[in-house]
Design a protein around this motif. Structure first.
Motif, PDB file in Angstrom:
ATOM      1  N   ARG A   1       0.817  -1.214   0.000  1.00 17.30           N
ATOM      2  CA  ARG A   1       0.000   0.000   0.000  1.00 17.30           C
ATOM      3  C   ARG A   1       0.850   1.262   0.000  1.00 17.30           C
ATOM      4  N   PRO A   2       1.872   1.380   0.840  1.00 17.30           N
ATOM      5  CA  PRO A   2       2.658   2.628   0.818  1.00 17.30           C
ATOM      6  C   PRO A   2       3.326   2.889  -0.536  1.00 17.30           C
ATOM      7  N   ILE A   3       3.878   1.859  -1.144  1.00 20.95           N
ATOM      8  CA  ILE A   3       4.532   2.041  -2.442  1.00 20.95           C
ATOM      9  C   ILE A   3       3.488   2.372  -3.505  1.00 20.95           C
ATOM     10  N   ALA A   4       2.371   1.655  -3.500  1.00 25.15           N
ATOM     11  CA  ALA A   4       1.324   1.897  -4.500  1.00 25.15           C
ATOM     12  C   ALA A   4       0.775   3.313  -4.390  1.00 25.15           C
ATOM     13  N   THR A   5       0.533   3.781  -3.173  1.00 22.56           N
ATOM     14  CA  THR A   5      -0.018   5.127  -2.989  1.00 22.56           C
ATOM     15  C   THR A   5       0.997   6.194  -3.398  1.00 22.56           C
ATOM     16  N   ALA A   6       2.255   6.011  -3.030  1.00 23.24           N
ATOM     17  CA  ALA A   6       3.285   6.986  -3.422  1.00 23.24           C
ATOM     18  C   ALA A   6       3.433   7.037  -4.936  1.00 23.24           C
ATOM     19  N   LEU A   7       3.471   5.877  -5.573  1.00 24.37           N
ATOM     20  CA  LEU A   7       3.577   5.852  -7.038  1.00 24.37           C
ATOM     21  C   LEU A   7       2.368   6.514  -7.690  1.00 24.37           C
ATOM     22  N   ALA A   8       1.178   6.227  -7.173  1.00 25.24           N
ATOM     23  CA  ALA A   8      -0.038   6.816  -7.737  1.00 25.24           C
ATOM     24  C   ALA A   8      -0.026   8.334  -7.611  1.00 25.24           C
ATOM     25  N   ALA A   9       0.277   8.823  -6.421  1.00 19.65           N
ATOM     26  CA  ALA A   9       0.281  10.270  -6.196  1.00 19.65           C
ATOM     27  C   ALA A   9       1.349  10.964  -7.037  1.00 19.65           C
TER      28      ALA A   9
ATOM     29  N   THR B   1       2.591   9.877  -9.832  1.00 18.37           N
ATOM     30  CA  THR B   1       2.179   9.776 -11.236  1.00 18.37           C
ATOM     31  C   THR B   1       1.201  10.891 -11.583  1.00 18.37           C
ATOM     32  N   VAL B   2       0.232  11.131 -10.711  1.00 25.04           N
ATOM     33  CA  VAL B   2      -0.743  12.199 -10.944  1.00 25.04           C
ATOM     34  C   VAL B   2      -0.047  13.559 -10.926  1.00 25.04           C
ATOM     35  N   ARG B   3       0.835  13.765  -9.961  1.00 26.28           N
ATOM     36  CA  ARG B   3       1.571  15.037  -9.904  1.00 26.28           C
ATOM     37  C   ARG B   3       2.388  15.248 -11.173  1.00 26.28           C
ATOM     38  N   GLY B   4       3.092  14.212 -11.618  1.00 30.14           N
ATOM     39  CA  GLY B   4       3.906  14.332 -12.822  1.00 30.14           C
ATOM     40  C   GLY B   4       3.084  14.611 -14.063  1.00 30.14           C
ATOM     41  N   ALA B   5       1.957  13.926 -14.193  1.00 29.39           N
ATOM     42  CA  ALA B   5       1.098  14.147 -15.356  1.00 29.39           C
ATOM     43  C   ALA B   5       0.520  15.561 -15.341  1.00 29.39           C
ATOM     44  N   ALA B   6       0.075  16.018 -14.177  1.00 30.80           N
ATOM     45  CA  ALA B   6      -0.463  17.375 -14.075  1.00 30.80           C
ATOM     46  C   ALA B   6       0.607  18.412 -14.394  1.00 30.80           C
ATOM     47  N   THR B   7       1.812  18.183 -13.923  1.00 31.92           N
ATOM     48  CA  THR B   7       2.924  19.098 -14.213  1.00 31.92           C
ATOM     49  C   THR B   7       3.180  19.167 -15.715  1.00 31.92           C
ATOM     50  N   MET B   8       3.119  18.021 -16.386  1.00 30.43           N
ATOM     51  CA  MET B   8       3.341  18.023 -17.843  1.00 30.43           C
ATOM     52  C   MET B   8       2.271  18.831 -18.570  1.00 30.43           C
ATOM     53  N   VAL B   9       1.014  18.686 -18.164  1.00 32.72           N
ATOM     54  CA  VAL B   9      -0.070  19.452 -18.795  1.00 32.72           C
ATOM     55  C   VAL B   9       0.182  20.938 -18.613  1.00 32.72           C
ATOM     56  N   LEU B  10       0.512  21.338 -17.389  1.00 28.86           N
ATOM     57  CA  LEU B  10       0.702  22.765 -17.099  1.00 28.86           C
ATOM     58  C   LEU B  10       1.953  23.336 -17.743  1.00 28.86           C
ATOM     59  N   GLN B  11       3.039  22.574 -17.749  1.00 28.43           N
ATOM     60  CA  GLN B  11       4.293  23.098 -18.276  1.00 28.43           C
ATOM     61  C   GLN B  11       4.361  23.090 -19.793  1.00 28.43           C
ATOM     62  N   THR B  12       3.771  22.097 -20.433  1.00 25.44           N
ATOM     63  CA  THR B  12       3.871  22.014 -21.890  1.00 25.44           C
ATOM     64  C   THR B  12       2.780  22.799 -22.603  1.00 25.44           C
TER      65      THR B  12
ATOM     66  N   PRO C   1      -4.265  17.397 -22.972  1.00 23.08           N
ATOM     67  CA  PRO C   1      -4.030  16.112 -22.309  1.00 23.08           C
ATOM     68  C   PRO C   1      -4.130  14.906 -23.253  1.00 23.08           C
ATOM     69  N   GLY C   2      -5.014  14.975 -24.239  1.00 23.51           N
ATOM     70  CA  GLY C   2      -5.125  13.877 -25.203  1.00 23.51           C
ATOM     71  C   GLY C   2      -3.851  13.696 -26.015  1.00 23.51           C
ATOM     72  N   GLU C   3      -3.211  14.808 -26.351  1.00 26.52           N
ATOM     73  CA  GLU C   3      -1.949  14.732 -27.090  1.00 26.52           C
ATOM     74  C   GLU C   3      -0.859  14.093 -26.227  1.00 26.52           C
ATOM     75  N   LEU C   4      -0.807  14.497 -24.964  1.00 24.73           N
ATOM     76  CA  LEU C   4       0.179  13.900 -24.062  1.00 24.73           C
ATOM     77  C   LEU C   4      -0.098  12.411 -23.857  1.00 24.73           C
ATOM     78  N   LYS C   5      -1.377  12.054 -23.740  1.00 27.06           N
ATOM     79  CA  LYS C   5      -1.739  10.634 -23.609  1.00 27.06           C
ATOM     80  C   LYS C   5      -1.259   9.860 -24.825  1.00 27.06           C
ATOM     81  N   ASP C   6      -1.477  10.422 -26.001  1.00 28.45           N
ATOM     82  CA  ASP C   6      -1.036   9.740 -27.226  1.00 28.45           C
ATOM     83  C   ASP C   6       0.483   9.581 -27.270  1.00 28.45           C
ATOM     84  N   GLN C   7       1.207  10.528 -26.685  1.00 27.54           N
ATOM     85  CA  GLN C   7       2.671  10.460 -26.681  1.00 27.54           C
ATOM     86  C   GLN C   7       3.214   9.349 -25.783  1.00 27.54           C
ATOM     87  N   VAL C   8       2.400   8.884 -24.850  1.00 26.65           N
ATOM     88  CA  VAL C   8       2.884   7.840 -23.936  1.00 26.65           C
ATOM     89  C   VAL C   8       2.201   6.489 -24.156  1.00 26.65           C
ATOM     90  N   THR C   9       1.449   6.379 -25.257  1.00 27.11           N
ATOM     91  CA  THR C   9       0.824   5.092 -25.574  1.00 27.11           C
ATOM     92  C   THR C   9       1.460   4.513 -26.827  1.00 27.11           C
TER      93      THR C   9
END
Length: 138
Positions: free
Chosen positions: A66-74, A76-87, A91-99
């Motif tokens: 649980r501690p590792i899963a929660t830290a990774l989840a949080a 991951t969300v922080r990193g994705a949000a940072t990418m949306v704001l900084q770039t 969000p759909g374009e960023l999603k396509d870039q990582v699929t």
């Protein structure tokens, strides 16, 4: 967000925007849009907490602690949000870039679509917006 009305001068609106901007990002919106701001941004943290919890639950189900899963989840969300704001990219374009075609991510995205995640989130914003309007009439 703030919504200057007709009684508010341009100078007053600028002052409010400047004061709120000192605390974070201040969006000037129409007064009619304040309920939508509440439904999205005011209630949004709870939606994100649920998403982080669900990601963490998935990680635990897949075998992580649980501690590792929660830290990774949080993170991951922080990193994705940072990418949306900084770039500034959609969000759909960023999603396509990582699929990758046929890969793990697009398989997971497909599972989210099958589960109705996009519609559920949109419906949550609309329901909270409607409730904000109801409360505003009391």
């Amino acid at each position: 967000a703030y919504a200057p009305n007709a009684a508010c001068s341009a100078a007053d609106a600028a002052t409010v925007g400047s004061l709120l901007g000192a605390l974070g990002t201040a969006f000037k919106v129409k007064e009619a849009d304040l309920d939508a701001v509440t439904g999205l941004s005011g209630s949004g943290p709870a939606y994100v907490f649920q998403f982080i919890e669900a990601l963490s639950d998935g990680g635990v189900r897949a075998g992580l602690t649980r501690p590792i899963a929660t830290a990774l989840a949080a993170k991951t969300v922080r990193g994705a949000a940072t990418m949306v704001l900084q770039t500034g990219k959609h969000p759909g374009e960023l999603k396509d870039q990582v699929t990758s075609p046929g890969g793990t991510t697009i398989t997971g995205v497909h599972a989210l679509e099958q589960g109705g995640m996009r519609a559920a989130v949109m419906n949550a914003v609309l329901a909270a917006t409607a409730r904000s309007r109801e409360l505003g009439k009391k």
